[in-house]
Design a protein around this motif. Sequence first.
Motif, mmCIF file in Angstrom:
data_model
loop_
_atom_site.group_PDB
_atom_site.id
_atom_site.type_symbol
_atom_site.label_atom_id
_atom_site.label_comp_id
_atom_site.label_asym_id
_atom_site.label_seq_id
_atom_site.Cartn_x
_atom_site.Cartn_y
_atom_site.Cartn_z
ATOM 1 N N ALA A 99 -2.563 -1.451 -8.897
ATOM 2 C CA ALA A 99 -3.328 -0.824 -7.956
ATOM 3 C C ALA A 99 -2.477 -0.580 -6.740
ATOM 4 O O ALA A 99 -2.886 0.408 -6.124
ATOM 5 N N VAL A 100 -1.571 -1.349 -6.365
ATOM 6 C CA VAL A 100 -1.152 -1.475 -4.756
ATOM 7 C C VAL A 100 -0.314 -0.151 -4.769
ATOM 8 O O VAL A 100 -0.529 0.772 -4.066
ATOM 9 N N PRO A 101 0.862 0.188 -5.707
ATOM 10 C CA PRO A 101 1.547 1.159 -5.695
ATOM 11 C C PRO A 101 0.660 2.539 -5.944
ATOM 12 O O PRO A 101 1.144 3.371 -5.257
ATOM 13 N N GLN A 102 -0.074 2.471 -6.725
ATOM 14 C CA GLN A 102 -1.090 3.701 -7.066
ATOM 15 C C GLN A 102 -1.800 4.142 -5.990
ATOM 16 O O GLN A 102 -1.873 5.467 -5.479
ATOM 17 N N LEU A 103 -2.352 3.302 -5.144
ATOM 18 C CA LEU A 103 -2.844 3.678 -3.825
ATOM 19 C C LEU A 103 -2.079 3.952 -2.834
ATOM 20 O O LEU A 103 -2.370 5.177 -2.011
ATOM 21 N N LEU A 104 -0.710 3.624 -2.826
ATOM 22 C CA LEU A 104 0.284 4.127 -1.721
ATOM 23 C C LEU A 104 0.470 5.568 -2.173
ATOM 24 O O LEU A 104 0.718 6.279 -1.175
ATOM 25 N N GLN A 105 0.823 5.679 -3.521
ATOM 26 C CA GLN A 105 1.164 7.194 -3.848
ATOM 27 C C GLN A 105 0.099 7.853 -3.483
ATOM 28 O O GLN A 105 0.345 9.091 -2.920
ATOM 29 N N THR A 157 -4.253 7.852 6.613
ATOM 30 C CA THR A 157 -4.794 8.312 5.351
ATOM 31 C C THR A 157 -5.016 7.121 4.328
ATOM 32 O O THR A 157 -5.692 7.101 3.586
ATOM 33 N N LEU A 158 -4.133 6.195 4.558
ATOM 34 C CA LEU A 158 -3.983 5.018 3.937
ATOM 35 C C LEU A 158 -5.412 3.917 4.075
ATOM 36 O O LEU A 158 -6.212 3.676 3.125
ATOM 37 N N GLN A 159 -5.811 4.132 5.383
ATOM 38 C CA GLN A 159 -7.018 3.435 5.741
ATOM 39 C C GLN A 159 -8.211 4.145 4.945
ATOM 40 O O GLN A 159 -9.103 3.506 4.413
ATOM 41 N N ASP A 160 -8.178 5.472 4.998
ATOM 42 C CA ASP A 160 -9.135 6.266 4.192
ATOM 43 C C ASP A 160 -9.325 5.815 2.619
ATOM 44 O O ASP A 160 -10.369 5.761 2.025
ATOM 45 N N VAL A 161 -8.015 5.988 2.113
ATOM 46 C CA VAL A 161 -7.976 5.705 0.535
ATOM 47 C C VAL A 161 -8.410 4.230 0.172
ATOM 48 O O VAL A 161 -9.034 4.407 -0.734
ATOM 49 N N LEU A 162 -8.373 3.317 1.052
ATOM 50 C CA LEU A 162 -8.633 2.139 0.719
ATOM 51 C C LEU A 162 -10.050 1.760 1.055
ATOM 52 O O LEU A 162 -11.039 1.037 0.252
ATOM 53 N N LEU A 188 -9.303 -4.258 -1.088
ATOM 54 C CA LEU A 188 -7.937 -4.444 -1.025
ATOM 55 C C LEU A 188 -7.721 -4.174 0.476
ATOM 56 O O LEU A 188 -8.450 -2.857 0.687
ATOM 57 N N ARG A 189 -7.427 -4.771 1.267
ATOM 58 C CA ARG A 189 -7.049 -4.635 2.868
ATOM 59 C C ARG A 189 -5.252 -4.981 2.953
ATOM 60 O O ARG A 189 -5.104 -5.873 2.484
ATOM 61 N N PHE A 190 -4.866 -4.022 3.496
ATOM 62 C CA PHE A 190 -3.481 -4.107 3.490
ATOM 63 C C PHE A 190 -2.885 -4.447 4.895
ATOM 64 O O PHE A 190 -3.302 -3.687 6.007
ATOM 65 N N ARG A 191 -1.864 -5.183 4.840
ATOM 66 C CA ARG A 191 -1.156 -5.450 6.231
ATOM 67 C C ARG A 191 0.043 -4.517 5.803
ATOM 68 O O ARG A 191 0.972 -4.345 4.734
ATOM 69 N N VAL A 192 0.543 -3.843 6.707
ATOM 70 C CA VAL A 192 1.860 -2.850 6.571
ATOM 71 C C VAL A 192 2.932 -3.033 7.701
ATOM 72 O O VAL A 192 2.496 -3.251 8.847
ATOM 73 N N SER A 193 4.396 -3.298 7.367
ATOM 74 C CA SER A 193 5.326 -3.207 8.393
ATOM 75 C C SER A 193 6.290 -2.091 8.378
ATOM 76 O O SER A 193 6.400 -1.779 7.114
ATOM 77 N N LEU A 194 6.750 -1.809 9.122
ATOM 78 C CA LEU A 194 7.797 -0.538 9.372
ATOM 79 C C LEU A 194 8.606 -1.122 10.117
ATOM 80 O O LEU A 194 8.677 -1.505 11.285
ATOM 81 N N HIS A 195 10.058 -0.550 9.816
ATOM 82 C CA HIS A 195 11.387 -0.951 10.342
ATOM 83 C C HIS A 195 12.274 0.042 9.928
ATOM 84 O O HIS A 195 12.123 0.986 9.009
ATOM 85 N N ILE A 196 13.223 0.130 10.887
ATOM 86 C CA ILE A 196 14.515 0.977 10.619
ATOM 87 C C ILE A 196 15.898 0.009 10.727
ATOM 88 O O ILE A 196 15.914 -0.536 11.487
ATOM 89 N N GLY A 197 16.661 0.548 9.706
ATOM 90 C CA GLY A 197 17.829 -0.317 9.721
ATOM 91 C C GLY A 197 18.866 -0.003 8.784
ATOM 92 O O GLY A 197 18.538 0.652 7.825
#
Length: 348
Positions: free
Chosen positions: A50-56, A100-105, A118-127
Amino acid sequence: MSQFHQPLPEATAMPHTRSRHLPPYRGIVAVDAKDFTGYPAIEHGVISRAVPQLLQRAFERAGIEQVWKEQRFPASTGDGYVFGFDPAWMPFVIHPWLHTLQDVLTEFTVHSTGAVRLRFRVSLHIGPLPDSGEEFDGNGTPRNDTHRLLDSRPVKAVLAASNENVTQVAAILSDRCYQDAVAGGYTGRHTDHFIEVPATVEGKQFDQRAWLYVPAPSGNLYDRRILGDRVVEDHEARRGTEDAGEDPHAPGRGAPHHAVTYQAHGGNLNTGTVHGGQRVSTIGTVGGDYVETGGGDHIGSVGGDHIGSVGGDHVATGGGDYIGGNKAGTVHGNQGDTVHGDKYEGRR
């Protein structure tokens, strides 16, 4: 037996021995489902799918499905998901995708009637990360730091402290991600939506500046357990300065202040406006019945025979004579008890 004659893999990339091209810069998003291990084992496979399906679904609904379609080095972590993408999309991943992810969950929780939340922690980075299409692409310090941010104390604490019926997503941005996409003005969210935090991981040598973003906040975000003492104290200091009407960025702010002591021997000391009456038995006499007050803007009646004003703007007297105030440091003339007529005449 020929398998034993295969050459051993390279043991090292021999860093610092020669100059090489940097790998391409990639945006990295990592997601982790809260309390995954708390579900029965039979649910784990369902949640992992379900996790990748919700992200998509969230990427498509946010209008940036291209990020999902062109993802690099994707990997499932069981209770989460991670992949790289073109960093030019980072401002859109921060907003509107996180919201939008907040709304989908939220919709998913309603659809599952609370059986699976399902409640998500999300981290974002660049490198810079290797991305040549090989099996082990995407491994490097930026990828490691992304997972450390995901497991850091602030983002875990803010999701745990928030209301599960309101807050479904808590995101943490690396300082590099924040500076490039948010502070640079490329993201459709003001900088005040983000809270600076010290990102630390228990048992790991990791301590970096990072930024929390909660699309649908609830509870107390300014919690020492979440932000740490230093961040909370800095926030309270700024808020106190703003409440006092001071400019926190004004030149000279933070300079030492010298204490000023005021004394009123045997009397009342007023530093502001006084409404109503004040009674002073004895303050002192200067050649007669004399009461002296100073420093206030308004002084009520004090039942004395004579009231002088030193530095005041208005003096009201009752039952006695009226004598105007003297703001001069040196007084010329008679300050003794000079009375014309019967000074007790008004009391009869």
